[in-house]
Design a protein around this motif. Structure first.
Motif, PDB file in Angstrom:
ATOM      1  N   ASN A 144     -21.248  10.424  -4.071  1.00 31.48           N
ATOM      2  CA  ASN A 144     -22.339   9.432  -3.747  1.00 31.48           C
ATOM      3  C   ASN A 144     -23.310   9.901  -2.586  1.00 31.48           C
ATOM      4  O   ASN A 144     -24.426  10.543  -2.759  1.00 31.48           O
ATOM      5  N   LEU A 145     -22.671  11.495  -2.435  1.00 36.32           N
ATOM      6  CA  LEU A 145     -23.017  12.650  -1.378  1.00 36.32           C
ATOM      7  C   LEU A 145     -23.769  13.144  -1.840  1.00 36.32           C
ATOM      8  O   LEU A 145     -24.948  13.121  -2.098  1.00 36.32           O
ATOM      9  N   ALA A 146     -23.332  13.917  -3.090  1.00 41.29           N
ATOM     10  CA  ALA A 146     -23.919  14.613  -3.649  1.00 41.29           C
ATOM     11  C   ALA A 146     -25.683  14.270  -4.663  1.00 41.29           C
ATOM     12  O   ALA A 146     -26.339  14.856  -4.803  1.00 41.29           O
ATOM     13  N   GLY A 147     -25.307  12.783  -5.225  1.00 38.85           N
ATOM     14  CA  GLY A 147     -26.344  11.919  -5.396  1.00 38.85           C
ATOM     15  C   GLY A 147     -27.588  11.954  -4.283  1.00 38.85           C
ATOM     16  O   GLY A 147     -28.298  11.739  -4.305  1.00 38.85           O
ATOM     17  N   ALA A 148     -27.027  11.336  -2.710  1.00 36.20           N
ATOM     18  CA  ALA A 148     -27.868  11.478  -2.336  1.00 36.20           C
ATOM     19  C   ALA A 148     -28.984  12.622  -2.258  1.00 36.20           C
ATOM     20  O   ALA A 148     -29.725  13.105  -2.092  1.00 36.20           O
ATOM     21  N   LEU A 149     -27.520  13.740  -1.649  1.00 33.38           N
ATOM     22  CA  LEU A 149     -28.618  14.702  -1.529  1.00 33.38           C
ATOM     23  C   LEU A 149     -29.576  16.099  -3.028  1.00 33.38           C
ATOM     24  O   LEU A 149     -30.843  16.215  -2.350  1.00 33.38           O
ATOM     25  N   GLY A 150     -29.328  15.335  -3.209  1.00 35.88           N
ATOM     26  CA  GLY A 150     -29.576  15.414  -5.065  1.00 35.88           C
ATOM     27  C   GLY A 150     -30.949  14.909  -5.617  1.00 35.88           C
ATOM     28  O   GLY A 150     -31.706  15.485  -6.025  1.00 35.88           O
ATOM     29  N   VAL A 151     -31.272  13.124  -4.561  1.00 39.52           N
ATOM     30  CA  VAL A 151     -32.866  12.851  -4.670  1.00 39.52           C
ATOM     31  C   VAL A 151     -33.577  13.593  -3.397  1.00 39.52           C
ATOM     32  O   VAL A 151     -35.124  14.015  -3.955  1.00 39.52           O
ATOM     33  N   LYS A 152     -33.232  13.782  -2.430  1.00 37.40           N
ATOM     34  CA  LYS A 152     -34.279  13.807  -1.595  1.00 37.40           C
ATOM     35  C   LYS A 152     -32.883  14.486  -0.324  1.00 37.40           C
ATOM     36  O   LYS A 152     -31.449  14.321   0.145  1.00 37.40           O
ATOM     37  N   PHE A 153     -33.459  15.596   0.054  1.00 40.07           N
ATOM     38  CA  PHE A 153     -32.864  16.535   1.380  1.00 40.07           C
ATOM     39  C   PHE A 153     -32.641  15.190   3.033  1.00 40.07           C
ATOM     40  O   PHE A 153     -32.067  15.014   3.403  1.00 40.07           O
ATOM     41  N   VAL A 154     -32.849  14.376   2.478  1.00 39.82           N
ATOM     42  CA  VAL A 154     -32.625  13.080   3.479  1.00 39.82           C
ATOM     43  C   VAL A 154     -31.271  12.316   3.398  1.00 39.82           C
ATOM     44  O   VAL A 154     -30.690  11.895   4.513  1.00 39.82           O
ATOM     45  N   GLY A 155     -30.776  12.803   2.144  1.00 37.00           N
ATOM     46  CA  GLY A 155     -29.425  12.637   1.891  1.00 37.00           C
ATOM     47  C   GLY A 155     -28.531  13.511   2.393  1.00 37.00           C
ATOM     48  O   GLY A 155     -26.976  12.809   3.527  1.00 37.00           O
ATOM     49  N   LEU A 156     -28.772  14.778   3.998  1.00 38.93           N
ATOM     50  CA  LEU A 156     -28.247  14.923   4.842  1.00 38.93           C
ATOM     51  C   LEU A 156     -28.145  14.107   5.943  1.00 38.93           C
ATOM     52  O   LEU A 156     -26.551  14.394   6.312  1.00 38.93           O
ATOM     53  N   PHE A 157     -28.613  13.214   5.755  1.00 38.67           N
ATOM     54  CA  PHE A 157     -28.176  11.970   6.960  1.00 38.67           C
ATOM     55  C   PHE A 157     -26.525  11.951   6.772  1.00 38.67           C
ATOM     56  O   PHE A 157     -26.358  11.320   7.536  1.00 38.67           O
ATOM     57  N   ILE A 158     -26.869  10.742   5.645  1.00 39.30           N
ATOM     58  CA  ILE A 158     -25.629  10.758   5.438  1.00 39.30           C
ATOM     59  C   ILE A 158     -24.485  11.154   5.222  1.00 39.30           C
ATOM     60  O   ILE A 158     -23.148  10.652   5.326  1.00 39.30           O
ATOM     61  N   ILE A 159     -24.845  12.382   4.719  1.00 41.89           N
ATOM     62  CA  ILE A 159     -23.725  13.805   4.755  1.00 41.89           C
ATOM     63  C   ILE A 159     -23.165  13.426   6.270  1.00 41.89           C
ATOM     64  O   ILE A 159     -21.920  13.833   6.765  1.00 41.89           O
ATOM     65  N   LEU A 160     -23.734  13.366   7.455  1.00 36.97           N
ATOM     66  CA  LEU A 160     -23.715  13.524   9.159  1.00 36.97           C
ATOM     67  C   LEU A 160     -22.752  12.869   9.054  1.00 36.97           C
ATOM     68  O   LEU A 160     -21.431  12.857   9.797  1.00 36.97           O
ATOM     69  N   GLN A 161     -23.445  11.437   8.907  1.00 38.25           N
ATOM     70  CA  GLN A 161     -22.892  10.133   9.053  1.00 38.25           C
ATOM     71  C   GLN A 161     -20.931  10.020   8.419  1.00 38.25           C
ATOM     72  O   GLN A 161     -20.168  10.115   9.130  1.00 38.25           O
ATOM     73  N   VAL A 162     -20.829  10.359   6.885  1.00 34.90           N
ATOM     74  CA  VAL A 162     -20.114  10.881   6.266  1.00 34.90           C
ATOM     75  C   VAL A 162     -18.517  11.611   7.037  1.00 34.90           C
ATOM     76  O   VAL A 162     -17.640  12.054   7.432  1.00 34.90           O
ATOM     77  N   GLY A 163     -19.370  12.532   8.048  1.00 36.10           N
ATOM     78  CA  GLY A 163     -18.818  14.106   8.449  1.00 36.10           C
ATOM     79  C   GLY A 163     -18.219  13.988   9.600  1.00 36.10           C
ATOM     80  O   GLY A 163     -17.197  13.623  10.037  1.00 36.10           O
TER      81      GLY A 163
END
Length: 658
Positions: A144-163
């Motif tokens: 799902n992280l790959a999916g979020a980043l693959g749609v928009k760079f805003v997906g970086l924010f959920i990557i930060l949260q999971v990180g």
């Protein structure tokens, strides 16, 4: 853009490709042929089958509600809290409006919420590490992280949260002395594999599919380098054969490496009176044209290098050259006159007669990426031109010249020698009958180079986004207070009008809840830190509020505050991922506060207070949706400022222009 995928036509967008690919796939599978123009809202679809694409986005938007329900249920272990969070999203007109059209937002929010749910699920399996459910939810988080980043760079924010969640989790495991270092190492390896390697592999695979499908020349060609364009069928560089290394006497075109600047260009028109020296204009031009052609010559001789008796001499790093415009026989020239638009830069002109000018026509050529040696490789070498007399560097400011310059882009000579994309060029077309031609296939960039270039172009495109004329933009502080919506379609009272605006009851309740959470959470955190002896039930509720609510508050902050730092144009819809987290936080907060109120009252009233409180919130948000639902489903008739309009009493803020 979904249509472009169906037609396999290359295009440029500032966002990664997954969302558009999924929309294109949904259209393709549902019988859409990719021929509708999508020019403006309100155009009739006629015979075009759009329902598959719209239905796909609506389906993903609908899944936000069960995802919110399950996430809050996992964090709070409270059914009323989960129901309240789900209801807030169900009855929000903004989420509904965004989800019912062919947009990237519902796809992005789907992956963000799916990543959040997967994360809290694998957190709940912490007591069963390396079990099948633990691996499943950990891997699903990475997907799902790959999916979020693959749609928009805003997906970086959920990557930060999971990180952040992963780092704190590993830090806790490292401090658990009952675990061996080998076990801690296994935990670290599992997270590296599932949360770094797996998402990166999937994200790269998305681009591999993207480049494989979009193999035909299209509207996005000009944003990319010449070498990139050579791989697109239909582009004039595709399957072309040209000499590999630049030699004196070659006829060339020179392309600027900055996005959407174009080719070095000149024409017979002169600079007007009062604009530097009245000499021939030099500009950049985005389109192919005979006026883009230049002959590269030695600076100190007029002999014809194409004479068969003269041996071929390659141009090398550090050579002093003269560029003669083929159509007008004037040399590329600079001097101390100021550029037409950019202060403190020097003017660049065409000067001389039949290639004979003066020492201001001499340029030193420098190769910036000298991995090919000192020779200049067509398409691949990045070069810049240093003016020999003034020491300035040839570049384009990107500024549009007035009508006297045919609205082409300004070329200047900058005294600031810092290496920038606007001062870097590459040779694209190359004609020299004395040299053997090679197929451009051997010069095509590798997949890693294509991947890197596409990201550089997207990042530059994102940072360069500026509002169009009469376009509604907004500021981040507008968003949580629902200050202003966005017209989706329709302007006057005869149009069918859709207006993107959050349900004000839901949004203002969320804003109040964030403030209340910060206040009540601080009190509880201080009490627990000071070792206050709380009853078991109160302590349990405090832990739910601090841990579960803390995760949701972090999600809201990560998806909201970075927008204050962005220089690009911003829109109201950018807030919706943050709004999902604030809605879940509202559910957790009010359920916890009502339980605390019920606990503090007499036992006979306890359950009643909680039930009445939750029901009041549910019914209040449902009724507010009943009032505001025409915003999402469409309004007809008089505008809201007209007393006869059914929406007249609902224009609670002057800034709402529905």
């Amino acid at each position: 853009m979904g249509s472009y995928y169906i037609n396999r036509t290359f295009f440029f967008d500032v966002h990664p490709p997954l969302g558009k690919m999924l929309i294109g796939l949904a259209g393709y599978l549902s019988g859409y042929n990719g021929t509708f123009m999508f020019q403006k809202p309100g155009d009739k679809y006629e015979h075009h089958n759009y329902m598959g694409m719209r239905g796909f986005c609506a389906f993903l938007g609908s899944l936000l509600i069960p995802f919110a329900y399950l996430t809050v249920l996992e964090l709070s272990k409270s059914l009323p809290a989960a129901l309240l969070s789900a209801a807030l999203l169900t009855f929000d007109t903004g989420c509904l409006t965004l989800s019912q059209y062919i947009l990237l937002d519902p796809i992005l929010m789907f992956f963000i919420m799916a990543a959040m749910l997967s994360m809290v699920k694998y957190n709940s399996c912490a007591d069963r590490p390396f079990s099948a459910p633990w691996w499943f939810w950990l891997s699903l988080t990475g997907i799902n992280l790959a999916g979020a980043l693959g749609v928009k760079f805003v997906g970086l924010f959920i990557i930060l949260q999971v990180g952040w969640n992963t780092v704190s989790d590993l830090w806790h495991l490292f401090g658990d002395l009952s675990l061996s270092l080998v076990t801690v190492g296994k935990h670290l390896t599992a997270r590296i594999l599932c949360l770094i390697v797996l998402p990166l592999s999937l994200y790269t695979a998305i681009y591999a599919v993207h480049f494989a499908v979009l193999n035909r020349s299209g509207p996005g060609d000009g944003f990319f380098s010449s070498a990139f364009q050579a791989r697109l069928s239909g582009n004039n560089l595709h399957n072309a054969s040209i000499p590999e290394y630049l030699a004196f006497g070659s006829v060339i075109t020179v392309k600027n490496l900055r996005m959407a600047i174009g080719y070095l260009h000149s024409h017979r028109h002169l600079y007007p009176e009062g604009v530097g020296a009245r000499q021939q204009q030099v500009t950049t031009y985005l389109h192919k044209d005979y006026n883009n052609l230049w002959i590269i010559k030695k600076h100190n001789t007029n002999s014809d290098p194409l004479d068969p008796s003269i041996p071929v001499e390659f141009v090398r790093h550090g050579d002093i050259v003269r560029l003669e415009h083929r159509e007008t026989s004037r040399n590329l020239h600079s001097h101390y006159h100021e550029a037409p638009l950019t202060r403190k830069h020097y003017q660049v002109t065409g000067y001389g007669i039949n290639g004979t000018g003066d020492s201001n026509d001499f340029w030193r050529i420098e190769v910036m990426n000298r991995k090919f040696g000192n020779r200049i490789k067509v398409l691949r070498s990045q070069i810049r031109f240093i003016h020999l007399v003034t020491g300035c560097v040839l570049g384009s400011s990107g500024k549009v010249l007035p009508k006297w310059g045919w609205e082409q882009l300004e070329v200047t000579c900058s005294p600031y020698l810092k290496e920038t994309l606007s001062s870097l060029w590459n040779v694209e077309d190359h004609i020299n009958p004395k040299l053997p031609n090679i197929s451009l296939d051997v010069l095509q960039p590798s997949f890693p180079e294509i991947l890197l270039e596409s990201h550089m172009v997207m990042i530059r495109g994102n940072s360069g986004l500026k509002p169009k004329d009469n376009e509604f933009t907004s500021k981040p502080w507008h968003w949580p207070i629902n200050y202003q919506g966005l017209r989706f379609s329709g302007v006057n009272d005869t149009d069918f009008r859709v207006y993107l605006l959050g349900n004000p009851v839901v949004w203002w309740l969320n804003l109040l809840s964030i403030a209340l959470y910060l206040f009540s959470g601080s009190i509880m955190a201080v009490a627990l830190q000071r070792g206050a002896h709380l009853p078991a039930e109160v302590e349990g509720l405090s832990q739910v509020l601090l841990r579960g609510g803390g995760q949701l508050l972090l999600g809201w902050a990560l998806h909201y505050f970075p927008f204050f730092l962005m220089g690009r144009v911003l829109y109201f819809h950018h807030y919706f991922p943050a709004m999902l987290f604030s809605s879940m936080l509202t559910g957790v907060l009010w359920d916890t506060l009502l339980r605390l109120c019920a606990w503090s009252l007499a036992s006979s009233l306890a359950s009643g207070v909680h039930v009445v409180g939750v029901l009041s919130l549910l019914l209040g948000t449902a009724y507010s949706f009943y009032l505001f639902h025409p915003l999402a489903y469409g309004m007809v008739g008089p505008l809201a400022q007209d007393p006869r309009s059914p929406m007249a009493g609902l224009r609670w803020l002057e800034s709402w222009d529905f």
